[in-house]
Design a protein around this motif. Structure first.
Motif, PDB file in Angstrom:
ATOM      1  N   ASN A  16      26.642   6.805 -34.366  1.00 42.29           N
ATOM      2  CA  ASN A  16      26.336   7.632 -35.524  1.00 42.29           C
ATOM      3  C   ASN A  16      25.225   8.645 -35.241  1.00 42.29           C
ATOM      4  OD1 ASN A  16      24.810   7.506 -38.605  1.00 42.29           O
ATOM      5  ND2 ASN A  16      26.956   8.077 -38.479  1.00 42.29           N
ATOM      6  N   LYS A  17      24.021   8.160 -34.953  1.00 42.47           N
ATOM      7  CA  LYS A  17      22.912   9.028 -34.560  1.00 42.47           C
ATOM      8  C   LYS A  17      21.789   8.175 -33.992  1.00 42.47           C
ATOM      9  CE  LYS A  17      20.883   9.299 -39.226  1.00 42.47           C
ATOM     10  NZ  LYS A  17      20.437  10.208 -40.310  1.00 42.47           N
ATOM     11  N   ILE A  18      20.889   8.812 -33.258  1.00 46.91           N
ATOM     12  CA  ILE A  18      19.757   8.119 -32.643  1.00 46.91           C
ATOM     13  C   ILE A  18      18.747   7.741 -33.723  1.00 46.91           C
ATOM     14  CG2 ILE A  18      17.814   8.427 -31.049  1.00 46.91           C
ATOM     15  CD1 ILE A  18      19.614  10.342 -29.447  1.00 46.91           C
ATOM     16  N   PRO A  19      18.191   6.510 -33.669  1.00 55.04           N
ATOM     17  CA  PRO A  19      18.428   5.430 -32.707  1.00 55.04           C
ATOM     18  C   PRO A  19      19.696   4.648 -33.050  1.00 55.04           C
ATOM     19  CG  PRO A  19      16.808   4.728 -34.316  1.00 55.04           C
ATOM     20  CD  PRO A  19      17.121   6.150 -34.644  1.00 55.04           C
ATOM     21  N   TYR A  20      20.348   4.112 -32.014  1.00 51.35           N
ATOM     22  CA  TYR A  20      21.549   3.329 -32.270  1.00 51.35           C
ATOM     23  C   TYR A  20      21.666   2.168 -31.290  1.00 51.35           C
ATOM     24  CZ  TYR A  20      23.521   6.296 -28.505  1.00 51.35           C
ATOM     25  OH  TYR A  20      23.749   6.942 -27.320  1.00 51.35           O
ATOM     26  N   TYR A  21      22.563   1.270 -31.620  1.00 50.13           N
ATOM     27  CA  TYR A  21      22.782   0.014 -30.897  1.00 50.13           C
ATOM     28  C   TYR A  21      23.422   0.309 -29.535  1.00 50.13           C
ATOM     29  CZ  TYR A  21      24.380  -4.904 -30.450  1.00 50.13           C
ATOM     30  OH  TYR A  21      24.603  -6.194 -30.045  1.00 50.13           O
ATOM     31  N   SER A  22      22.707   0.004 -28.445  1.00 46.51           N
ATOM     32  CA  SER A  22      23.117   0.414 -27.102  1.00 46.51           C
ATOM     33  C   SER A  22      24.417  -0.203 -26.577  1.00 46.51           C
ATOM     34  CB  SER A  22      21.991   0.140 -26.101  1.00 46.51           C
ATOM     35  OG  SER A  22      21.630  -1.224 -26.096  1.00 46.51           O
ATOM     36  N   PRO A  23      24.817  -1.434 -26.974  1.00 47.71           N
ATOM     37  CA  PRO A  23      26.063  -1.981 -26.426  1.00 47.71           C
ATOM     38  C   PRO A  23      27.311  -1.134 -26.682  1.00 47.71           C
ATOM     39  CG  PRO A  23      24.761  -3.765 -27.298  1.00 47.71           C
ATOM     40  CD  PRO A  23      24.049  -2.486 -27.678  1.00 47.71           C
ATOM     41  N   TYR A  24      27.299  -0.234 -27.673  1.00 51.50           N
ATOM     42  CA  TYR A  24      28.460   0.640 -27.858  1.00 51.50           C
ATOM     43  C   TYR A  24      28.736   1.425 -26.581  1.00 51.50           C
ATOM     44  CZ  TYR A  24      27.475  -0.195 -32.823  1.00 51.50           C
ATOM     45  OH  TYR A  24      27.229  -0.775 -34.036  1.00 51.50           O
ATOM     46  N   PHE A  58      31.083   4.942 -34.150  1.00 51.96           N
ATOM     47  CA  PHE A  58      30.481   3.684 -34.575  1.00 51.96           C
ATOM     48  C   PHE A  58      29.354   3.973 -35.558  1.00 51.96           C
ATOM     49  CE2 PHE A  58      32.414   1.896 -30.728  1.00 51.96           C
ATOM     50  CZ  PHE A  58      32.796   0.637 -31.173  1.00 51.96           C
ATOM     51  N   VAL A  59      29.413   3.330 -36.714  1.00 53.50           N
ATOM     52  CA  VAL A  59      28.367   3.469 -37.721  1.00 53.50           C
ATOM     53  C   VAL A  59      27.783   2.091 -37.997  1.00 53.50           C
ATOM     54  CG1 VAL A  59      27.784   4.194 -40.059  1.00 53.50           C
ATOM     55  CG2 VAL A  59      29.551   5.435 -38.780  1.00 53.50           C
ATOM     56  N   THR A  60      26.543   1.873 -37.595  1.00 54.51           N
ATOM     57  CA  THR A  60      25.867   0.607 -37.872  1.00 54.51           C
ATOM     58  C   THR A  60      25.111   0.754 -39.184  1.00 54.51           C
ATOM     59  OG1 THR A  60      25.527   0.378 -35.495  1.00 54.51           O
ATOM     60  CG2 THR A  60      24.363  -1.165 -36.922  1.00 54.51           C
ATOM     61  N   SER A  61      25.510  -0.015 -40.171  1.00 57.20           N
ATOM     62  CA  SER A  61      24.905   0.115 -41.504  1.00 57.20           C
ATOM     63  C   SER A  61      24.767  -1.261 -42.148  1.00 57.20           C
ATOM     64  CB  SER A  61      25.757   1.029 -42.387  1.00 57.20           C
ATOM     65  OG  SER A  61      25.151   1.259 -43.627  1.00 57.20           O
ATOM     66  N   PRO A  62      23.513  -1.709 -42.348  1.00 55.47           N
ATOM     67  CA  PRO A  62      22.233  -1.091 -42.016  1.00 55.47           C
ATOM     68  C   PRO A  62      22.088  -0.919 -40.500  1.00 55.47           C
ATOM     69  CG  PRO A  62      21.921  -2.963 -43.480  1.00 55.47           C
ATOM     70  CD  PRO A  62      23.316  -3.032 -42.986  1.00 55.47           C
ATOM     71  N   LYS A  80      38.309   8.362 -36.157  1.00 55.59           N
ATOM     72  CA  LYS A  80      38.393   6.993 -36.645  1.00 55.59           C
ATOM     73  C   LYS A  80      36.975   6.409 -36.658  1.00 55.59           C
ATOM     74  CE  LYS A  80      42.908   7.095 -36.667  1.00 55.59           C
ATOM     75  NZ  LYS A  80      43.682   7.131 -37.925  1.00 55.59           N
ATOM     76  N   THR A  81      36.641   5.704 -37.724  1.00 56.90           N
ATOM     77  CA  THR A  81      35.282   5.176 -37.865  1.00 56.90           C
ATOM     78  C   THR A  81      35.295   3.654 -37.883  1.00 56.90           C
ATOM     79  OG1 THR A  81      34.721   7.118 -39.199  1.00 56.90           O
ATOM     80  CG2 THR A  81      33.181   5.282 -39.232  1.00 56.90           C
ATOM     81  N   ILE A  82      34.416   3.072 -37.091  1.00 61.46           N
ATOM     82  CA  ILE A  82      34.207   1.624 -37.091  1.00 61.46           C
ATOM     83  C   ILE A  82      32.837   1.353 -37.713  1.00 61.46           C
ATOM     84  CG2 ILE A  82      33.953  -0.464 -35.700  1.00 61.46           C
ATOM     85  CD1 ILE A  82      35.732   0.836 -33.586  1.00 61.46           C
ATOM     86  N   TYR A  83      32.825   0.650 -38.819  1.00 64.04           N
ATOM     87  CA  TYR A  83      31.562   0.301 -39.477  1.00 64.04           C
ATOM     88  C   TYR A  83      31.108  -1.075 -38.996  1.00 64.04           C
ATOM     89  CZ  TYR A  83      31.208   4.194 -42.736  1.00 64.04           C
ATOM     90  OH  TYR A  83      31.029   5.440 -43.275  1.00 64.04           O
ATOM     91  N   ASP A  84      29.974  -1.084 -38.331  1.00 63.50           N
ATOM     92  CA  ASP A  84      29.363  -2.341 -37.894  1.00 63.50           C
ATOM     93  C   ASP A  84      28.470  -2.819 -39.029  1.00 63.50           C
ATOM     94  OD1 ASP A  84      27.878  -4.375 -36.795  1.00 63.50           O
ATOM     95  OD2 ASP A  84      27.556  -3.378 -34.875  1.00 63.50           O
ATOM     96  N   HIS A  85      28.964  -3.821 -39.764  1.00 63.98           N
ATOM     97  CA  HIS A  85      28.245  -4.351 -40.926  1.00 63.98           C
ATOM     98  C   HIS A  85      27.617  -5.708 -40.630  1.00 63.98           C
ATOM     99  CE1 HIS A  85      28.950  -1.195 -43.662  1.00 63.98           C
ATOM    100  NE2 HIS A  85      30.185  -1.479 -44.031  1.00 63.98           N
ATOM    101  N   SER A 243      13.829   3.276 -25.701  1.00 67.24           N
ATOM    102  CA  SER A 243      14.900   3.727 -24.807  1.00 67.24           C
ATOM    103  C   SER A 243      16.120   2.826 -24.876  1.00 67.24           C
ATOM    104  CB  SER A 243      14.388   3.802 -23.367  1.00 67.24           C
ATOM    105  OG  SER A 243      13.893   2.539 -22.933  1.00 67.24           O
ATOM    106  N   LYS A 244      15.939   1.567 -25.272  1.00 64.19           N
ATOM    107  CA  LYS A 244      17.079   0.656 -25.432  1.00 64.19           C
ATOM    108  C   LYS A 244      17.989   1.109 -26.572  1.00 64.19           C
ATOM    109  CE  LYS A 244      16.250  -2.616 -22.339  1.00 64.19           C
ATOM    110  NZ  LYS A 244      17.214  -2.979 -21.264  1.00 64.19           N
ATOM    111  N   PHE A 245      17.465   1.986 -27.425  1.00 60.60           N
ATOM    112  CA  PHE A 245      18.225   2.504 -28.560  1.00 60.60           C
ATOM    113  C   PHE A 245      18.379   4.025 -28.461  1.00 60.60           C
ATOM    114  CE2 PHE A 245      15.876  -1.290 -29.635  1.00 60.60           C
ATOM    115  CZ  PHE A 245      16.859  -2.118 -30.140  1.00 60.60           C
TER     116      PHE A 245
END
Length: 288
Positions: A16-24, A58-62, A80-85, A243-245
């Motif tokens: 989605n935008k920085i910062p974000y979950y690095s495993p993606y 990928f959208v991590t929310s929260p 296509k959007t994947i929401y990580d809830h 940097s991890k994010f």
């Protein structure tokens, strides 16, 4: 969700935008396939007027690490959007509306804290995507552990007891208290700042709720503090670097998901660190 073999474009995968979950990024690149390519955050594509092809966002929310609710940035028939809830539960965030996206993933780890069971699930509206997901699980893992499913079912029954709100009220009280204590300490600091999370109405708890994020996303504001993780490590506080994010290392993530003893140690060390600043008296910091 899959890329068409007849397409001349590689499917771009973005966060989605920085910062974000690095495993993606790591998960996308692990198989070294020509069909998918990790592009970074969504602004990398939004600013490309000549871009063509399919996109998975990928959208991590929260969001992990800053705990703020997010929505998709990219739009269009090829997106296509994947929401990580994983954190979309009332003890971490206000629930402004029931989750109702086309593809959403959840985790038992963040719902009840039973991370060792390694059980997660998805709600998928596209039957073709669902079939591909089931095929992948069958090939990669030969199905899902029945022991894990049984444990998850037992936990779900406990969560749903009574009006289904007891666990969430209990956990929210603990996390909101922790956030308040941490916020009060940071309010005295000119060296560090916390992320801002608005107070919101929660439709599930039917009330306005105070912030209660899983993590503190801290910024070191002094020019010389280029490595915030090291600043905190010298104060005997362990965090994950920015940097991890994919953010600057002026940021560090501190976990609030820990036992009470460990949290009290965090508060004690934070008080010592902030009290070293000019203008912050020991008496003021000790009153918290």
């Amino acid at each position: 969700m899959e890329n068409s073999s007849s397409s001349s474009y590689t499917t771009k995968v973005v966060a989605n935008k920085i910062p974000y979950y690095s495993p993606y990024k790591f998960q996308t690149e692990f198989f070294q396939t020509l069909h998918y390519e990790f592009e970074g955050d969504s602004s990398m594509l939004k600013n490309k007027s000549d871009f063509g092809g399919n996109v998975i966002e990928f959208v991590t929310s929260p969001n992990n690490p800053d705990g703020n609710l997010r929505n998709s940035v990219l739009k269009g028939p090829n997106v296509k959007t994947i929401y990580d809830h994983a954190y979309y539960w009332p003890h971490y965030t206000a629930i402004p509306a029931p989750a109702d996206e086309h593809l959403m993933i959840f985790s038992m780890s963040k719902l009840t804290g039973h991370a060792g069971s390694r059980v997660g699930w998805a709600i998928v509206k596209d039957v073709n995507v669902y079939k591909r997901m089931m095929e992948f699980i069958d090939v990669a893992e030969m199905g899902t552990s029945k022991d894990g499913q049984l444990r998850a079912l037992t936990l779900m029954k406990v969560v749903a007891q009574g009006d289904g709100k007891q666990l969430f009220n209990f956990a929210h009280q603990i996390l909101s208290d922790r956030w308040e204590k941490l916020s009060r300490i940071f309010s005295l600091s000119k060296r560090f700042s916390l992320q801002r999370i608005p107070t919101q109405y929660c439709t599930f708890l039917d009330r306005v709720r105070a912030p209660s994020p899983a993590y503190a996303w801290v910024k070191c504001k002094r020019k010389e503090d280029k490595n915030c993780t090291q600043v905190f490590r010298l104060a005997k506080i362990i965090g994950r670097p920015g940097s991890k994010f994919f953010a600057e290392n002026r940021y560090v993530r501190l976990s609030l998901l820990k036992g009470q003893h460990d949290f009290e140690m965090l508060i004690r060390q934070m008080k010592k660190l902030v009290s070293q600043e000019d203008g912050v008296g020991a008496q003021a910091i000790s009153s918290f």
